[in-house]
Design an enzyme around this catalytic site. Structure first.
Site, PDB file in Angstrom:
ATOM      1  N   SER A 155       0.848  -1.200   0.000  1.00 46.06           N
ATOM      2  CA  SER A 155       0.000   0.000   0.000  1.00 46.06           C
ATOM      3  C   SER A 155       0.882   1.248   0.000  1.00 46.06           C
ATOM      4  O   SER A 155       2.068   1.167  -0.321  1.00 46.06           O
ATOM      5  CB  SER A 155      -0.922  -0.023   1.225  1.00 46.06           C
ATOM      6  OG  SER A 155      -1.896   0.988   1.120  1.00 46.06           O
ATOM      7  N   ASN A 156       0.333   2.389   0.316  1.00 44.26           N
ATOM      8  CA  ASN A 156       1.128   3.619   0.403  1.00 44.26           C
ATOM      9  C   ASN A 156       0.652   4.447   1.579  1.00 44.26           C
ATOM     10  O   ASN A 156      -0.267   4.061   2.290  1.00 44.26           O
ATOM     11  CB  ASN A 156       1.049   4.398  -0.922  1.00 44.26           C
ATOM     12  CG  ASN A 156      -0.391   4.742  -1.269  1.00 44.26           C
ATOM     13  OD1 ASN A 156      -1.052   5.472  -0.557  1.00 44.26           O
ATOM     14  ND2 ASN A 156      -0.875   4.165  -2.370  1.00 44.26           N
ATOM     15  N   ARG A 157       1.284   5.598   1.784  1.00 44.80           N
ATOM     16  CA  ARG A 157       1.032   6.371   3.007  1.00 44.80           C
ATOM     17  C   ARG A 157      -0.151   7.326   2.918  1.00 44.80           C
ATOM     18  O   ARG A 157      -0.337   8.169   3.780  1.00 44.80           O
ATOM     19  CB  ARG A 157       2.280   7.191   3.362  1.00 44.80           C
ATOM     20  CG  ARG A 157       3.474   6.352   3.706  1.00 44.80           C
ATOM     21  CD  ARG A 157       4.620   7.259   4.146  1.00 44.80           C
ATOM     22  NE  ARG A 157       5.889   6.578   4.076  1.00 44.80           N
ATOM     23  CZ  ARG A 157       6.333   5.714   4.978  1.00 44.80           C
ATOM     24  NH1 ARG A 157       5.600   5.418   6.015  1.00 44.80           N
ATOM     25  NH2 ARG A 157       7.507   5.136   4.824  1.00 44.80           N
TER      26      ARG A 157
ATOM     27  N   ALA B 260      -4.687   7.577  -4.027  1.00 43.19           N
ATOM     28  CA  ALA B 260      -3.337   7.147  -4.392  1.00 43.19           C
ATOM     29  C   ALA B 260      -3.444   5.665  -4.755  1.00 43.19           C
ATOM     30  O   ALA B 260      -3.351   4.787  -3.896  1.00 43.19           O
ATOM     31  CB  ALA B 260      -2.387   7.365  -3.227  1.00 43.19           C
TER      32      ALA B 260
END
Ligand code: CTP
Length: 406
Positions: free
Chosen positions: A214-216, A281
């Site tokens: 995943s991402n932040r 995102a």
């Protein structure tokens, strides 16, 4: 005749040196034909007497929750009656302390009690020392109120009561009157009848039954866009990846996990919307075939783990053929060659506008409550630089552009 004529307004006055300006404000609003009841906090009465306001408004001025001589049958419910009566509650000046009470629903005087019982919209005009205004408590309380739809008339820069110069002066009386006029003309509800689809947050792509890529992204920017659009009267659908945020009021939310699920949710809703604001995102890659069990450490030979990835659908590119007259706004998070890369995305994804931010800049990007962006357009429009603001205020700037593109 202006839009203010005949409107029922509660004018709240708090304990600030600027309280004397409320007398001018009252007179101007009355000149425009408003029906006004003045409510003061106990500390406001230290700056200007209730008599001034009752003489000007020719009405009783409310300061006490339990005034001497009030009849037991009526005084306990005055705040409810006024809260039902008003078309607008305008608090000018509002102090840092009352802002905090409004943000937390504390009803410890007549003014804050009405605020809780109020059914009508609220407009506030802060006045305070510059340091009190930029204190994290005040700025987060103001953000809370804005997100709830309270209209905030930003204070002005100039000489303050302390003798210092800074931002904190009560908005000029003329500006307050203009804002009240604009409110009754409906300018703050300029997205009524519009359908806005917003995506937010990250996507999660499974590695196995318990792990993911995943991402932040926190989802805060997308949630701010959804909140602001709903506050401006739009019908809003929010498609969110996994985030820890509450659903904004008057927003229909669908939760998804993977990029593919986000694509499917958009595929179902794209024909419905007038504008798409794609803040999500989205992960560009996913694991080709994640097993439906936990991968054991021992399965990787020689202490080196390799995971095969395949490309996800580019959602915006996929939706481009269905764009028609819809307004499409994308986001670009860039750390290098920021503008050149953003321009490429603007064209490649058939967008009307792209909002660019660089997480290397202080206060911008993932996780923060603020953002600093530049908006680029596909047509002739000039780029717009949006300075460091709360994500809610940045959302408003983006929606100003969406509205003018619609
Ligand atoms: N986006 C999308 N589908 C994807 C990836 C991104 O629709 N699979 C959207 C994002 O929601 C955003 C815009 O495209 O509005 C730009 O996303 P970004 O991640 O900055 O761009 P990418 O196309 O993924 O390019 P790169 O990762 O090379 O920067």
């Amino acid at each position: 005749m202006t839009s203010i004529s005949g409107k029922k307004i509660i004018l709240g006055v708090c304990g600030s040196i600027a309280a004397y300006k409320s007398a001018y404000l009252l007179r101007e609003l009355m000149r425009e034909g408003a029906d006004i009841r003045v409510v003061m906090t106990p500390s406001a009465a230290n700056f200007v007497t209730p008599l001034t306001f009752s003489a000007l408004s020719r009405k009783q001025v409310y300061t006490e929750m339990f005034p001497e001589g009030g009849s037991a049958t009526s005084i306990g419910t005055w705040h409810i009656e006024l809260g039902l009566w008003a078309d607008l509650m305008l608090i000018a000046p509002v102090t840092a302390s009352t802002i905090a009470k409004l943000a937390y629903g504390i009803a410890d005087n007549f003014l804050t009690s009405i605020a809780l019982a109020l059914r009508a919209p609220m407009m506030i005009a802060p006045a305070m020392d510059a340091d009190m205004l930029i204190h994290p408590s005040t700025s987060s309380n103001l953000s809370k109120l804005k997100e709830r739809g309270v209209l905030v008339l930003e204070p002005e820069k100039g000489e303050l009561a302390s003798g210092l110069t800074g931002t904190g002066r009560l908005a000029e009386v003329g500006r307050v009157v203009e804002s009240v006029e604009a409110f009754f003309e409906g300018h703050h509800r300029d997205l009524v009848g519009r359908k806005i689809l917003v995506t937010a947050g990250p996507t999660q792509e499974a590695i196995d039954a318990v792990r993911y890529i995943s991402n932040r992204s926190s989802g805060k920017m997308g949630f701010a866009v959804a909140t602001a659009a709903a506050n401006r009267g739009a019908e809003v659908k929010l498609i969110s990846g996994p985030v820890a945020l509450e659903t904004p009021r008057n927003v229909e939310r669908a939760d998804v996990s993977t990029a593919h699920e986000m694509y499917l949710a958009l595929d179902r809703n794209i024909d419905w919307c007038d504008a798409l604001v794609m803040t999500a995102a989205v992960a560009d890659y996913r694991v080709a075939e994640p097993p439906d069990r936990k991968i054991k450490k021992s399965e990787f030979a020689g202490g080196e783990a390799r995971i095969g990835l395949v490309e996800n659908v580019d959602i915006l590119k996929e939706l481009a053929p269905r764009k028609g007259k819809r307004v499409f706004v994308g986001f670009a998070l860039e750390t290098d060659d920021v503008l050149a890369n953003a321009k490429k995305k603007l064209a490649a994804k058939s967008l009307d506008a792209i909002v660019v931010n660089n997480p290397r800049e202080e206060g911008a990007g993932f996780g923060t409550d603020t953002n600093k962006v530049r908006i680029l357009f596909s047509g002739e429009r000039q780029d717009i630089d949006v300075p460091l603001l709360s994500k809610y205020d940045v959302a408003q700037k983006i929606l100003d552009q969406v509205r003018s593109l619609l």
